[in-house]
Design an enzyme around this catalytic site. Sequence first.
Site: not given
Ligand code: G6P
Length: 609
Positions: A2, A27, A71, A95-96, A482, A486, A489, A505, A604
């Site tokens: 949010c 965000r 959100w 927000n929260g 990672e 990616k 996501e 395994h 985000k």
């Molecule tokens: C969310 C974002 C990711 C990020 C993660 C941790 O899931 O979409 O891209 O890696 O939060 O966020 P931070 O701001 O703590 O690195």
Amino acid sequence: MCGIVAAVAARNIVPVLIEGLMKLEYRGYDSAGLALLNPTLTRLRSVGRVAELAEQAEGQVAHHGIAHTRWATHGVPSERNAHPHVSAGVAVVHNGIIENYAELKQELTADGYVFTSDTDTEVIAHLIRQTLKSTPDLFEAVRLATARLVGAYAIAVLQEWDDRIVLARHGAPLLLGLGEDGNYAASDASALLQVTRRMIYLEDGDVAELRRDGVRIVGADGTAANVPADRPVHESTLSADDVELGDYTHYMQKEIFEQPQALAATLEMIGGAQTLSPNLFGVAAPEMLAGASSVLILACGTSYHSGLVARYWIEQLAGIPCSVEIASEYRYRVSVPDPEQLVVAISQSGETADTLASVKHARALGMGRTLAICNVAESAIVRECALRFLTRAGPEIGVASTKAFTTQLAALFLLAVTLAKQAGRLTPEQEAGYLTALRHLPVAVQKVLALEPAIKVWAKRFADKQHALFLGRGHHYPIALEGALKLKEISYIHAEGYPAGELKHGPLALVDEDMPVISIAPNDALLEKLKSNLKEVAARGGELYVFADADSAVDEEPGVHVLRLPEHYGLLSPVLHVVPLQLLSYHVALVKGTDVDKPRNLAKSVTVE
Ligand code: G6P
């Protein structure tokens, strides 16, 4: 997650609210809304993009308003659940998450308040209205009402016929912007650069008031906080270009290509130095780092993966035990605290609720040696930690983290070398060599970016796949994780990252011609072992896509496609090898036509747990 924007100004604030919401779109959100005072309330809400809300708001003029991108947590994304929530003349954006909302709702319902949404936020609106009956001042009513809330919140509140906006913060980000013709508030600075650079970061427990001619803040202890003595005014150094797309199509693309500059900026403080000073991490760092018995890294998402790479570096270089834990797990499990342990919180945003709570948890367990590695100065995590290292990636807007990750790696390598030096495990030549390698990183990453055309060709072959497997070994295993993150996501292809030695395994059972296998094959000590793992895949008909180094001696053959990175980069190789994986997921998403910068269901900045 949010986003909040609020404004009280002489100008028409409707365009400011809309522009602010657009800046907060990154965000993550699923609906948007605003409330304007004229001096009675007008509320507009829409499901979907801020652009739709902007259409609804066309022609509106107001000097007081609050706005929100939602959100969904409590209740599906819908117009009735979109903020602001209203109770008679009181409107609230939030927000929260309010954890005790169910019992408050029960109490308020019994009192005759009627709920029109499924959100936790609506209880705040009713609670403030109820409090106003006995405490008719909005500021005081917000203070009393928020004292009853359990959970995390940043809120902005307005009331018909009142010329103020009242804000409160506890566990979710909120800052004030001091303008020439009025005053503003938002979840982050990018939303307010359009009107001011002068920002005040609210602290947990603060309640603040915005008026056209000033602001007032009362801290958690109930005493007035003076501006700027108790709440200093920060001059934001962000430039408008930092948050603009420029010539790029997507923020993720821009941010992938910004990595050379982001690394150079992050490493600027080591300049041409031949030796490292622990003071890079803060004034108390020499003492705090020297006495650390071990390292505990806490993080979420991509930041967690950078921590996993750091474990290899810290144990190898400094000889200090290092564990890495997902913040949401650590904060709730019974662990064995070690007061001499260095706790490192890694976060791009500095606001991730679980990471923040995990540091607080570690501190409550008596662990005071805390270091934040973060991309946002003045964020909650930075303020929570005793030491800090700020990465200088610039604002990262794309939900899928890229330049924040590589700059975190640079910072963590500096930490590993610093700890090694303090442990007396480095010769001056080795130290100078690592610093030279770090300084060369921006150029090395630039060369890797030149692989983009070949990666584009590969991407087309992934677009019709349902699953993908990423393999790596040693400090490239977290890079496999990672790469898989990616891809899932932003292209929604199910992807798993695995240490290649674990293939037999389990995951080998999944390998067939429909499951592309991406392998990171740098020319390191594990290359021969990795090649045997790749043979196991090829023998099962799996299609292999190998990212090798120039001298890795992995050859193209039917079913084996190879792209070579220009040079082998030793311990820092993970920083280079993640770049083609970022490009691959970006181009697969383009082929699939998904929303690259705002993938479905993701946010985000994850400010709720
Ligand atoms: C969310 C974002 C990711 C990020 C993660 C941790 O899931 O979409 O891209 O890696 O939060 O966020 P931070 O701001 O703590 O690195």
